[in-house]
Scaffold this motif. Structure first.
Motif, short mmCIF file in Angstrom:
data_model
loop_
_atom_site.label_atom_id
_atom_site.label_comp_id
_atom_site.label_asym_id
_atom_site.label_seq_id
_atom_site.Cartn_x
_atom_site.Cartn_y
_atom_site.Cartn_z
N ARG A 1 3.56 2.76 8.17
CA ARG A 1 2.45 2.43 8.94
C ARG A 1 2.91 1.44 9.74
O ARG A 1 2.41 1.23 11.25
N HIS B 1 6.18 3.85 3.27
CA HIS B 1 4.37 4.05 3.60
C HIS B 1 4.59 2.56 4.63
O HIS B 1 3.67 2.92 5.62
N ASP B 2 5.12 1.38 3.21
CA ASP B 2 5.08 0.59 4.79
C ASP B 2 5.53 0.69 5.85
O ASP B 2 4.95 -0.04 7.15
N PHE C 1 -1.94 10.88 10.66
CA PHE C 1 -2.74 10.42 10.43
C PHE C 1 -3.87 9.93 11.15
O PHE C 1 -4.92 11.01 11.86
N SER C 2 -5.48 10.10 9.91
CA SER C 2 -6.07 10.80 10.14
C SER C 2 -7.45 9.57 11.11
O SER C 2 -7.92 10.80 11.85
N SER D 1 6.79 3.64 -2.29
CA SER D 1 5.98 2.61 -1.53
C SER D 1 6.58 1.83 -0.50
O SER D 1 5.00 1.77 0.79
N ASP E 1 -6.59 2.14 11.22
CA ASP E 1 -6.69 2.15 9.98
C ASP E 1 -5.56 3.65 9.96
O ASP E 1 -5.90 4.65 10.40
N TRP E 2 -4.10 2.84 8.91
CA TRP E 2 -3.27 3.74 9.31
C TRP E 2 -2.92 4.52 8.17
O TRP E 2 -2.57 4.69 7.58
N ASN E 3 -4.11 5.41 7.85
CA ASN E 3 -4.50 6.07 6.30
C ASN E 3 -4.32 7.38 6.92
O ASN E 3 -4.26 8.08 8.16
N ILE E 4 -3.82 8.24 5.51
CA ILE E 4 -2.13 9.46 5.75
C ILE E 4 -3.63 10.44 5.15
O ILE E 4 -3.99 10.85 4.01
N ALA E 5 -3.60 11.38 5.98
CA ALA E 5 -4.41 12.67 5.52
C ALA E 5 -2.89 13.77 5.83
O ALA E 5 -1.99 13.50 5.93
#
Length: 187
Positions: free
Chosen positions: A29, A25-26, A55-56, A22, A42-46
């Motif tokens: 970002r 991921h922090d 990054f989506s 975790s 929005d740093w969501n990962i796809a």
């Protein structure tokens, strides 16, 4: 004189690191926000078709994460990039080389008494991260040693071994590597 800051072709952020995924991921970002200078994103990962993360909300921001021996690193670029860090540890270099590496690479290492083993491992890992194929493709299906014996070398990309710390091998793979910078990711 131009006082504007020019972003390098590749910027590598570094942080100390434990074993918590975790935290990775922090750190990713936080580094992405610094690299893009955009805190509000929005740093969501796809995952791409081959499983390579992106990054989506920012698909043009390419990155590659690596961690080994207490360090976390992430390379950012406007183009595809692959980065790998290997801490040197005790292992059966000869057996691993024969089992996992291309015959050209094994011969290269054998001539050097396997001294460049971790440099070669980092080069291979950075290349499969760059291509997005991962190690599922098979490490012995390609060589990072050219026919003329040049190392590191791979067709279609550039590999650069980056001096890091004693007992570590760090390799970067990208199409363009003229300007590469490293920066500590501070709080």
């Amino acid at each position: 004189m131009n006082s504007e800051w020019k972003q390098p072709d590749v910027l590598i952020y570094i942080s100390s690191f434990g074993k918590e995924s975790s935290k990775s991921h922090d750190l990713l970002r936080k580094a992405a926000a610094r690299y893009t200078r955009r805190d509000k994103c929005d740093w969501n990962i796809a995952l791409g078709a081959k499983g390579k993360p992106y990054f989506s909300a920012a698909p043009r921001v390419h990155f590659s994460i690596t961690h080994s021996g207490g360090y976390w690193m992430c390379a950012f670029s406007s183009r595809e990039v692959g980065l790998d860090l290997q801490v040197h540890r005790t292992c059966s270099r000869e057996k691993l080389s024969q089992r996992f590496f291309h015959p050209k690479e094994d011969a290269f290492l054998r001539l050097r008494d396997y001294a460049d083993f971790f440099d070669l491992w980092a080069a291979k890992e950075s290349y499969v991260k760059y291509t997005g194929c991962g190690i599922a493709r098979g490490f012995n299906d390609f060589s990072t040693v050219a026919s003329d014996g040049k190392f590191p070398s791979v067709q279609g990309a550039r590999l650069r071994l980056i001096p890091w710390r004693e007992g570590y091998s760090l390799c970067l793979c990208a199409r363009q590597l003229e300007d590469v910078s490293l920066a500590w990711l501070r709080e």
